[in-house]
Design a protein around this motif. Structure first.
Motif, PDB file in Angstrom:
ATOM      1  N   UNK A   1       7.897   0.635  -6.085  1.00 40.70           N
ATOM      2  CA  UNK A   1       6.385   0.668  -5.519  1.00 40.70           C
ATOM      3  C   UNK A   1       5.924  -0.675  -4.819  1.00 40.70           C
ATOM      4  N   UNK A   2       6.382  -1.854  -5.470  1.00 39.11           N
ATOM      5  CA  UNK A   2       5.881  -3.092  -4.754  1.00 39.11           C
ATOM      6  C   UNK A   2       6.509  -3.126  -3.555  1.00 39.11           C
ATOM      7  N   UNK A   3       7.876  -3.077  -3.172  1.00 34.38           N
ATOM      8  CA  UNK A   3       8.380  -3.234  -1.876  1.00 34.38           C
ATOM      9  C   UNK A   3       7.754  -2.243  -0.847  1.00 34.38           C
ATOM     10  N   UNK A   4       7.505  -0.988  -1.401  1.00 36.08           N
ATOM     11  CA  UNK A   4       6.933  -0.010  -0.586  1.00 36.08           C
ATOM     12  C   UNK A   4       5.438  -0.467  -0.074  1.00 36.08           C
ATOM     13  N   UNK A   5       4.774  -0.896  -1.221  1.00 38.86           N
ATOM     14  CA  UNK A   5       3.512  -1.512  -0.960  1.00 38.86           C
ATOM     15  C   UNK A   5       3.319  -2.408   0.233  1.00 38.86           C
ATOM     16  N   UNK A   6       4.217  -3.433   0.039  1.00 34.96           N
ATOM     17  CA  UNK A   6       4.458  -4.474   1.110  1.00 34.96           C
ATOM     18  C   UNK A   6       4.660  -4.048   2.611  1.00 34.96           C
ATOM     19  N   UNK A   7       5.395  -2.958   2.549  1.00 38.31           N
ATOM     20  CA  UNK A   7       5.636  -2.394   4.124  1.00 38.31           C
ATOM     21  C   UNK A   7       4.421  -1.765   4.536  1.00 38.31           C
ATOM     22  N   UNK A   8       3.894  -0.970   3.424  1.00 40.28           N
ATOM     23  CA  UNK A   8       2.670  -0.050   3.809  1.00 40.28           C
ATOM     24  C   UNK A   8       1.460  -0.840   4.250  1.00 40.28           C
ATOM     25  N   UNK A   9       1.355  -2.110   3.555  1.00 42.41           N
ATOM     26  CA  UNK A   9       0.229  -3.148   4.089  1.00 42.41           C
ATOM     27  C   UNK A   9       0.342  -3.413   4.984  1.00 42.41           C
ATOM     28  N   UNK A  10       1.262  -3.744   5.828  1.00 41.23           N
ATOM     29  CA  UNK A  10       1.638  -4.381   7.089  1.00 41.23           C
ATOM     30  C   UNK A  10       1.143  -3.274   8.067  1.00 41.23           C
ATOM     31  N   UNK A  11       1.694  -2.260   7.985  1.00 43.42           N
ATOM     32  CA  UNK A  11       1.416  -0.908   8.868  1.00 43.42           C
ATOM     33  C   UNK A  11       0.073  -0.619   8.892  1.00 43.42           C
TER      34      UNK A  11
ATOM     35  N   UNK B   1      -0.563   6.895  18.829  1.00 41.49           N
ATOM     36  CA  UNK B   1      -1.351   6.029  18.195  1.00 41.49           C
ATOM     37  C   UNK B   1      -1.813   6.841  16.979  1.00 41.49           C
ATOM     38  N   UNK B   2      -2.372   7.954  17.578  1.00 40.87           N
ATOM     39  CA  UNK B   2      -2.896   9.055  16.541  1.00 40.87           C
ATOM     40  C   UNK B   2      -1.936   8.925  15.626  1.00 40.87           C
ATOM     41  N   UNK B   3      -0.705   9.287  15.767  1.00 42.08           N
ATOM     42  CA  UNK B   3       0.186   9.735  14.610  1.00 42.08           C
ATOM     43  C   UNK B   3       0.294   8.480  13.619  1.00 42.08           C
ATOM     44  N   UNK B   4       0.299   6.980  14.489  1.00 46.18           N
ATOM     45  CA  UNK B   4       0.448   5.673  13.767  1.00 46.18           C
ATOM     46  C   UNK B   4      -0.716   5.636  12.656  1.00 46.18           C
ATOM     47  N   UNK B   5      -2.077   6.024  13.137  1.00 44.52           N
ATOM     48  CA  UNK B   5      -3.220   5.948  12.450  1.00 44.52           C
ATOM     49  C   UNK B   5      -3.075   6.865  11.165  1.00 44.52           C
ATOM     50  N   UNK B   6      -2.683   8.174  11.234  1.00 47.35           N
ATOM     51  CA  UNK B   6      -2.309   8.978  10.229  1.00 47.35           C
ATOM     52  C   UNK B   6      -1.519   8.252   9.263  1.00 47.35           C
ATOM     53  N   UNK B   7      -0.362   7.750   9.915  1.00 50.81           N
ATOM     54  CA  UNK B   7       0.615   7.176   9.060  1.00 50.81           C
ATOM     55  C   UNK B   7      -0.017   6.035   8.131  1.00 50.81           C
ATOM     56  N   UNK B   8      -0.961   5.172   8.775  1.00 47.56           N
ATOM     57  CA  UNK B   8      -1.543   4.207   7.983  1.00 47.56           C
ATOM     58  C   UNK B   8      -2.389   4.680   7.021  1.00 47.56           C
TER      59      UNK B   8
ATOM     60  N   UNK C   1      -3.057   5.278   1.034  1.00 45.24           N
ATOM     61  CA  UNK C   1      -3.251   6.051  -0.105  1.00 45.24           C
ATOM     62  C   UNK C   1      -1.932   5.794  -0.873  1.00 45.24           C
ATOM     63  N   UNK C   2      -0.953   5.970  -0.362  1.00 45.77           N
ATOM     64  CA  UNK C   2       0.551   6.180  -1.057  1.00 45.77           C
ATOM     65  C   UNK C   2       0.705   5.027  -1.937  1.00 45.77           C
ATOM     66  N   UNK C   3       0.106   3.816  -1.385  1.00 39.64           N
ATOM     67  CA  UNK C   3       0.594   2.699  -2.287  1.00 39.64           C
ATOM     68  C   UNK C   3      -0.233   2.410  -3.359  1.00 39.64           C
ATOM     69  N   UNK C   4      -1.521   2.996  -3.262  1.00 37.82           N
ATOM     70  CA  UNK C   4      -2.525   2.649  -4.567  1.00 37.82           C
ATOM     71  C   UNK C   4      -1.900   4.054  -5.589  1.00 37.82           C
ATOM     72  N   UNK C   5      -1.761   5.198  -4.892  1.00 37.11           N
ATOM     73  CA  UNK C   5      -1.417   6.195  -5.950  1.00 37.11           C
ATOM     74  C   UNK C   5      -0.106   5.976  -6.656  1.00 37.11           C
ATOM     75  N   UNK C   6       0.853   5.343  -6.024  1.00 35.94           N
ATOM     76  CA  UNK C   6       2.179   5.065  -6.539  1.00 35.94           C
ATOM     77  C   UNK C   6       1.938   4.216  -7.548  1.00 35.94           C
ATOM     78  N   UNK C   7       1.132   3.036  -7.492  1.00 34.96           N
ATOM     79  CA  UNK C   7       0.774   2.120  -8.131  1.00 34.96           C
ATOM     80  C   UNK C   7       0.139   2.611  -9.470  1.00 34.96           C
ATOM     81  N   UNK C   8      -0.703   3.352  -9.323  1.00 29.62           N
ATOM     82  CA  UNK C   8      -1.688   4.057 -10.408  1.00 29.62           C
ATOM     83  C   UNK C   8      -0.615   4.921 -11.443  1.00 29.62           C
ATOM     84  N   UNK C   9       0.319   5.646 -10.590  1.00 32.05           N
ATOM     85  CA  UNK C   9       1.426   6.354 -11.359  1.00 32.05           C
ATOM     86  C   UNK C   9       2.203   5.803 -12.233  1.00 32.05           C
ATOM     87  N   UNK C  10       2.760   4.436 -11.771  1.00 29.50           N
ATOM     88  CA  UNK C  10       3.622   3.793 -12.616  1.00 29.50           C
ATOM     89  C   UNK C  10       2.772   2.860 -13.681  1.00 29.50           C
TER      90      UNK C  10
END
Length: 506
Positions: free
Chosen positions: A173-183, A327-334, A339-348
């Motif tokens: 969760x933490x390492x995925x969060x760090x990557x997701x935060x940059x994106x 860029x549209x795809x990048x924003x949807x990914x962002x 969302x994924x970073x926060x939900x994964x944190x809440x789950x764990x």
């Protein structure tokens, strides 16, 4: 949605799931799952704290709020430095040396099992409400983009998040969060640049239209009055101080990250870094909302009335219709990253609370560090570890399912950020007040703390239900429920203890 956008989005989403699952270790323990082996660098933990703050509520809710009204909600971000300072100076050392990964063991030691159960139950309700809000906001862009069934999008997204959270634990969760935060930061910066440089008269036209809008200055932080019935500057600031002190002081999401850092200094740095980074990034999201208002007011593009009536849909609509391919795809990914970073944190964290505060003390007969050592000395140690891991993974699934149910219920909400702030204020239940009582130098009587909690819950219920049920008395803004609930618990507990000790002396 162009095939290129879809590929970018799909590669990112599946990449995060695969990356998170890569942390799965067959022989891992429950402690490895809940504290990542105390092995994560401070900057990575800090990025994870930041990414937990920047959920889809921020990515879509903040622009929607600025588009529809003003920057009043940004006052919440301005309160974070106070909480970050207290976290680095007091909370991090307190938990790092406390011996338990649970944020609520301390309350049991002070007041008894009821305090631990009360606080952990409030926490679980808050996290389930948060997950539901975020899963809903994750599904909105895909619904607008492709017309997919929003219920199926919520379920599919939840399954992806649960899989890597369940298999990889906190380290994943933490390492995925760090990557997701940059994106997510990169995607937001690019989007704001496109909005402002698309204006017919250049970027400065954005500021002119926002300041001179018919509704008044949309950069306003709210009225500086003493009115406690509306969302003024002071109501938002006080709410932010209390909720952020609670986040840093007694929220399992943060406490687990303090334990995950390599050293005490890394943990202190992560608390400061994650909180302070959120301030400029949240300003970026509000600026996107203001720029969207100027963009559509200037007539650069047309905004359908049904989208304008639902502010949370405006930013996703712009992503679909105003951004170039790729860029549209990048924003949807962002947005998914946020969302994924926060939900994964809440789950764990919710799974950790269920293990440490419910299964261990009541079913596995483990209440503290001494009990765990006795279990380690038995021949059944390996079997016990496997059982705890199974509980953590099954709890992750159960919490995820509850999050799906809440997300579907959120479909009828007009403003997701208002709904989330109200729910978090109610479900928090004044946990901070109980925690502050426990930190008092003077020993607070457990019976006094219990009476104080009952009073606090009654105050929260009155403020939350006054408008709905038209109860008699003064009607206050619902954001103040956590403020007055916390204050009631602290003051009543302290006052009753003082009376009891005074009577005992006499």
């Amino acid at each position: 949605m162009n095939i290129i956008d879809f590929i970018i989005f799909l590669v990112f989403t599946l990449g995060v799931v695969v990356f998170g699952c890569s942390f799965f270790r067959k022989g891992s323990s429950a402690d490895e799952f809940t504290s990542a082996g105390h092995s994560i660098p401070g900057w990575v933990v800090g990025m994870s704290i930041f990414a937990t703050y920047v959920s889809s509520i921020s990515y879509i809710g903040y622009p929607g709020k600025a588009f529809a009204s003003n920057w009043n909600a940004f006052v919440f971000s301005l309160s974070i430095p106070i909480a970050s300072y207290f976290a680095a100076k007091y909370f991090v050392p307190f938990y790092r040396h406390g011996g338990s990964v649970s944020a609520y063991t301390f309350l049991e030691e002070k007041f008894g099992p009821w305090a631990r159960l009360y606080a952990s139950a409030c926490y679980l309700l808050t996290q389930i409400a948060r997950m539901g809000s975020i899963l809903y906001l994750l599904a909105v862009p895909m619904y607008i983009l492709m017309g997919w069934n929003i219920h199926l999008v919520i379920i599919a997204t939840s399954v992806c998040i649960i899989i890597y959270s369940m298999l990889g634990g906190l380290k994943a969760v933490i390492w995925a969060d760090a990557i997701q935060g940059i994106i997510l930061i990169g995607g937001a910066v690019l989007c704001l640049g496109i909005l402002m440089f698309s204006m017919p008269e250049g970027p400065m036209q954005t500021f002119q239209l926002v300041i001179n809008s018919p509704e008044g200055n949309k950069f306003s932080l709210g009225a500086f009055t003493s009115d406690l019935t509306s969302s003024t500057f002071w109501v938002c600031l006080i709410y932010g101080i209390f909720i952020n002190l609670q986040n840093y002081g007694i929220d399992q999401n943060y406490v687990q990250r303090y334990h995950a850092s390599k050293t005490d200094e890394d943990a202190k740095f992560s608390a400061l870094f994650g909180g302070y980074l959120f301030i400029p990034v949240s300003a970026l999201f509000f600026m996107i909302g203001s720029a969207l208002y100027a963009y559509y007011t200037a007539g650069v593009a047309e905004l359908p009335a049904e989208i304008a009536a639902k502010p949370d849909y405006v930013f996703p609509y712009f992503i679909v219709n105003g951004l170039p391919v790729g860029l549209r795809g990048l924003l949807i990914a962002s947005i998914f990253a946020a969302g994924m970073s926060t939900v994964s944190t809440s789950v764990t964290s919710a799974a950790t609370v269920l293990l440490t505060d419910y299964f261990r003390p009541f079913f596995l007969k483990v209440r503290n560090a001494a009990d765990r050592l006795r279990h380690h000395d038995t021949k059944d140690h390996h079997k016990h570890q496997k059982l705890e891991l199974a509980i953590l993974r099954l709890s992750s699934i159960g919490v995820g399912v509850l999050g799906i149910i809440v997300a579907i219920a959120m479909l009828s909400v007009e403003s997701i950020i208002d709904a989330w702030w109200t729910l978090s204020s109610i479900f928090s239940g004044g946990m901070l007040g109980l925690f502050l009582l426990g930190c008092m130098p003077r020993r607070i009587n457990p019976a006094a703390a219990l009476i104080a909690c009952i009073c606090g819950v009654m105050v929260i219920a009155w403020i939350s239900l006054a408008d709905i049920l038209d109860l008699p008395g003064v009607h206050l803004h619902q954001y103040l429920s956590i403020v007055l609930g916390t204050s009631a618990i602290f003051l009543v507990g302290f006052f009753i203890t003082w009376l009891w000790q005074d009577a005992k002396k006499k």
